[in-house]
Design an enzyme around this catalytic site. Structure first.
Site, PDB file in Angstrom:
ATOM      1  N   LYS A   9       0.846  -1.209   0.000  1.00  0.00           N
ATOM      2  CA  LYS A   9       0.000   0.000   0.000  1.00  0.00           C
ATOM      3  C   LYS A   9       0.868   1.239   0.000  1.00  0.00           C
ATOM      4  CE  LYS A   9       0.859   1.118   4.577  1.00  0.00           C
ATOM      5  NZ  LYS A   9       1.643   2.266   5.034  1.00  0.00           N
ATOM      6  N   ASP A 137      -1.799  -1.917  10.423  1.00  0.00           N
ATOM      7  CA  ASP A 137      -2.033  -1.958   8.986  1.00  0.00           C
ATOM      8  C   ASP A 137      -2.662  -3.258   8.461  1.00  0.00           C
ATOM      9  OD1 ASP A 137      -0.990   0.573   8.741  1.00  0.00           O
ATOM     10  OD2 ASP A 137       0.944  -0.056   7.913  1.00  0.00           O
TER      11      ASP A 137
HETATM   12  O1  C5P Z   1       0.646  -1.343  14.892  1.00  0.00           O
HETATM   13  P1  C5P Z   1       2.067  -1.569  14.560  1.00  0.00           P
HETATM   14  O2  C5P Z   1       2.651  -2.746  15.299  1.00  0.00           O
HETATM   15  O3  C5P Z   1       2.366  -1.613  13.115  1.00  0.00           O
HETATM   16  O4  C5P Z   1       2.823  -0.306  15.097  1.00  0.00           O
HETATM   17  C1  C5P Z   1       4.202  -0.260  15.284  1.00  0.00           C
HETATM   18  C2  C5P Z   1       4.530   0.929  16.147  1.00  0.00           C
HETATM   19  O5  C5P Z   1       4.274   2.134  15.419  1.00  0.00           O
HETATM   20  C3  C5P Z   1       3.717   1.064  17.415  1.00  0.00           C
HETATM   21  O6  C5P Z   1       4.288   0.323  18.467  1.00  0.00           O
HETATM   22  C4  C5P Z   1       3.762   2.546  17.671  1.00  0.00           C
HETATM   23  O7  C5P Z   1       5.016   2.903  18.225  1.00  0.00           O
HETATM   24  C5  C5P Z   1       3.730   3.132  16.279  1.00  0.00           C
HETATM   25  N1  C5P Z   1       2.366   3.479  15.822  1.00  0.00           N
HETATM   26  C6  C5P Z   1       1.748   4.569  16.392  1.00  0.00           C
HETATM   27  N2  C5P Z   1       0.482   4.909  15.994  1.00  0.00           N
HETATM   28  C7  C5P Z   1      -0.151   4.194  15.042  1.00  0.00           C
HETATM   29  C8  C5P Z   1       0.466   3.075  14.436  1.00  0.00           C
HETATM   30  C9  C5P Z   1       1.743   2.749  14.867  1.00  0.00           C
HETATM   31  O8  C5P Z   1       2.304   5.250  17.268  1.00  0.00           O
HETATM   32  N3  C5P Z   1      -1.373   4.565  14.655  1.00  0.00           N
END
Ligand code: C5P
Length: 300
Positions: A9, A137
């Site tokens: 994406k 995601d």
């Molecule tokens: O959700 P995911 O594991 O992909 O996110 C990785 C990191 O990115 C989270 O631990 C956080 O630090 C940051 N993040 C965030 N806000 C979001 C998505 C991700 O702060 N909406």
């Protein structure tokens, strides 16, 4: 043996609304599936083992890989089927640390593939719940096409895909998503609101969309990594209608008028990274569909 194509994406709009008490950030984003990406293959095994091999030696194939995490989530969901095993193979094409959701789509694809392979019969709501456990995601990739993401990015509202050709530049550095979010400062960000952007998106004119792109993670990342600004300037200098970083980077995309224009941009030399062309996919084209059999030729 089943296989699933894993199109990545781009985020054509990403507004960080606020930092949340749980450490995540509240977002308003527009996800759009694009062509290319990884290929995940798998077959059920009689032994209750989960094995993953990958053609990219730099990618960990341990429990940190979202493919194996997805498999473990499914096994935990069905504890009475502890005998379930699978041999999985990932052909990695989407760069890691690129902001294109390469790991997330692999995880979503593993949920779909193993749901089929193990005859689990999970419905869309169940898969969405597990995908949201995997990360912010992965839920998007279960529907693909274009969607507005709110919350962490997992609260989705489908919108029509725009028909765009894009040129991507991947600087050699990979960016950590938590690090990129830590660089965010509200006062550095500006641009259209989502309500202003969406009517422009729906009209689908590449030139108008190119002038309306927003990514609130870009200013903070670009301050620390000048190659992001260099990639953007290279794309604009080569004739892109507009350019932005996707997600937490490091890929920077440029919007072209059409396919020929994208080829001409990509042919301009001296880019500050590897360059390739992609096009947007609608939800039907981007669907994660398990297909029987191995590919005759590995897709590039
Ligand atoms: O959700 P995911 O594991 O992909 O996110 C990785 C990191 O990115 C989270 O631990 C956080 O630090 C940051 N993040 C965030 N806000 C979001 C998505 C991700 O702060 N909406």
């Amino acid at each position: 043996m089943l296989r699933v194509s894993c199109p990545p994406k781009l985020n054509l709009f990403l507004r960080v609304v606020a930092r949340r008490p749980d450490g995540y950030h509240e977002l308003e984003t527009l996800f759009q599936s694009v062509s290319g990406g990884d290929l995940l293959m798998g077959e059920a095994t009689s032994a209750p083992r989960l094995d993953l091999v990958c053609d990219d030696p730099d990618l960990p194939v341990d429990g940190s890989n979202l493919v194996l995490r997805a498999a473990e989530l499914l096994r935990r969901e069905f504890p009475e089927r502890s005998h379930l095993g699978a041999q999985l193979e990932l052909l990695k094409r989407t760069p890691v640390g690129a902001g294109m959701g390469g790991g997330s789509v692999d995880g979503a694809a593993a949920l779909v593939l193993l749901n089929d392979l193990w005859h689990l019969g999970m419905d869309a709501a169940g898969l969405h719940r597990l995908a949201a456990d995997l990360g912010s995601d992965p839920p998007f990739f279960l529907q693909g096409g274009a969607a507005v993401g709110r919350g962490r990015g997992e609260v989705l509202e489908p919108v029509e895909s725009a028909n765009l050709w894009l040129v991507l530049v991947k600087p050699s550095l990979a960016i950590s998503t938590p690090w990129a979010f830590r660089q965010w400062r509200a006062e550095r960000c500006g641009g259209l609101s989502l309500d202003q952007f969406l009517p422009i998106w729906r009209r689908g004119c590449p030139r108008e969309i190119a002038l309306s792109l927003r990514n609130d993670l870009e200013p903070g990342v670009a301050v620390e990594t000048p190659v992001i600004a260099a990639a953007r300037e290279w794309l604009l200098g080569a004739g892109a209608l507009g350019a932005r970083m996707t997600g937490s980077g490091s890929v920077v995309f440029g919007i072209a008028e059409d396919r020929d224009h994208a080829s001409r941009i990509a042919a301009v030399g001296s880019a500050p990274g590897s360059v390739w062309i992609t096009r947007t996919l609608n939800a039907a084209e981007a669907a994660l569909v398990p297909t029987p059999g191995a590919p005759e030729v590995a897709t590039a």
